[in-house]
Scaffold this active site. Sequence first.
Site, PDB file in Angstrom:
ATOM      1  N   VAL A 109       8.107  -0.445  -6.791  1.00  0.00           N
ATOM      2  CA  VAL A 109       7.798  -1.054  -5.411  1.00  0.00           C
ATOM      3  C   VAL A 109       8.707  -1.824  -5.224  1.00  0.00           C
ATOM      4  O   VAL A 109       9.064  -2.764  -6.112  1.00  0.00           O
ATOM      5  CB  VAL A 109       6.404  -1.274  -5.296  1.00  0.00           C
ATOM      6  CG1 VAL A 109       5.522  -0.047  -5.608  1.00  0.00           C
ATOM      7  CG2 VAL A 109       5.871  -2.361  -6.370  1.00  0.00           C
ATOM      8  N   CYS A 110       9.037  -1.993  -3.886  1.00  0.00           N
ATOM      9  CA  CYS A 110      10.293  -2.942  -3.481  1.00  0.00           C
ATOM     10  C   CYS A 110      10.057  -3.386  -2.071  1.00  0.00           C
ATOM     11  O   CYS A 110       9.323  -2.546  -1.135  1.00  0.00           O
ATOM     12  CB  CYS A 110      11.689  -2.493  -3.766  1.00  0.00           C
ATOM     13  SG  CYS A 110      11.624  -0.878  -4.815  1.00  0.00           S
ATOM     14  N   THR A 111      11.053  -4.300  -1.725  1.00  0.00           N
ATOM     15  CA  THR A 111      11.069  -4.699  -0.268  1.00  0.00           C
ATOM     16  C   THR A 111      12.605  -4.660   0.140  1.00  0.00           C
ATOM     17  O   THR A 111      13.286  -5.765  -0.804  1.00  0.00           O
ATOM     18  CB  THR A 111      10.407  -5.913   0.259  1.00  0.00           C
ATOM     19  OG1 THR A 111       8.935  -5.786   0.022  1.00  0.00           O
ATOM     20  CG2 THR A 111      10.809  -6.217   1.697  1.00  0.00           C
TER      21      THR A 111
END
Length: 389
Positions: free
Chosen positions: A136-138
């Site tokens: 999961v990331c931004t």
Amino acid sequence: MEKLVVSIILLLAFSTCLTSAFKISSQSCENGPFPPSDSPQVPTEVINLDVSPGDRYNDLAAKKDKQLHALLDYIKNFTSFILNGKLFGIIDKDLAPLVYTLPSPYKEEIIGLSKASGIPIGEVLLYNIFYEIFTVCTSIVAQDKQGKLYHARNLDFGLFLGWDNKTDTWSLSEVLRPLVVQLDYRRGGKTLYKTVTFAGYVGVITGLKPGVLTLTLNERFNINGGYIGMIEWILGKRSAKWTSFITRDVLEQASSYAEAHDMLANTEVLAPVYYILGGNQSGQGVVLTRDRTKNLKENSLDPKNGKWFVLETNYDFWEPPLVFDDRRTPGTYCMQHGGQNALSMKSLYNVLSTQPVLNKLTTYTVVMQANSGEMMTYIRNCPDPCFPW
């Protein structure tokens, strides 16, 4: 196992409460010093592409030998309840042959890493598969008033893979941080591209081709996900590209933003994914929302109409994020609060330092600029009180 389930339920409830209580305001947006004094900058290691694929990671494997074995030991202990602790025996026996179905140079590199580290081939392959389907990331691409593009991201990893109640951290994230490394891939003594990765991983999740483009990969949660693509691969259907192999292919082969866009948009891939691409000219920034066979929608920069940044977490941009995992809203607010006039590597780092964009899963933050070829990566820790994700 029961403890794990209880921990997940409690964390979900805790996160929901935090999210509902989180009031977005100018005070919520970080505005601390950059470069940070409390987050170590990741060192760079050179990978010589003129060396044979089977040998090019030997030095890195030697330097990170202790950390690689610590990671595999953790995964073994965490999964010991599966099949009475026999999971890794099955992996070593049945997963290892899949390495020989991979395209070059990835096949030879994984075999070489196994030899250099002494870790069985099946386990090195499992290590690489993990990032295909569980991050999961931004990611953010933004353009300043002068038309200069910046690209930044947080890489979050370790969700539901072990919560340490004593330290209030995700155990796998703690094991992964010492493996973060910035790689400078060179051919003929010159830098061809740069990546940020975990030592032992041969694909690309974060990359930069100096003077040409920047690129990040975010996982896209979808029922028709990476597990299906992986099963198809095992059963012999191998027309798709691994999502993080094609990103490295782009860095190797693409000579322009347009060429990179075409490769990422039109190639069949193993898993649903978001490709976030930045270029070297005004307006060259886009989020490609991919399913396994086609490009669904694009979220592009449009600076002439005031759209000077795009921000992607792990949800389709035309749909709301999950209420207990809304990193999009605070990230967007802080980008707007900082404003285009103040856009810089510092301002992007600050946005990515704002909770819950920064959280207990965050292993590193990177900020990049294609024209200059600048890439700066920092190990991240989120001190309490901090969102679990």
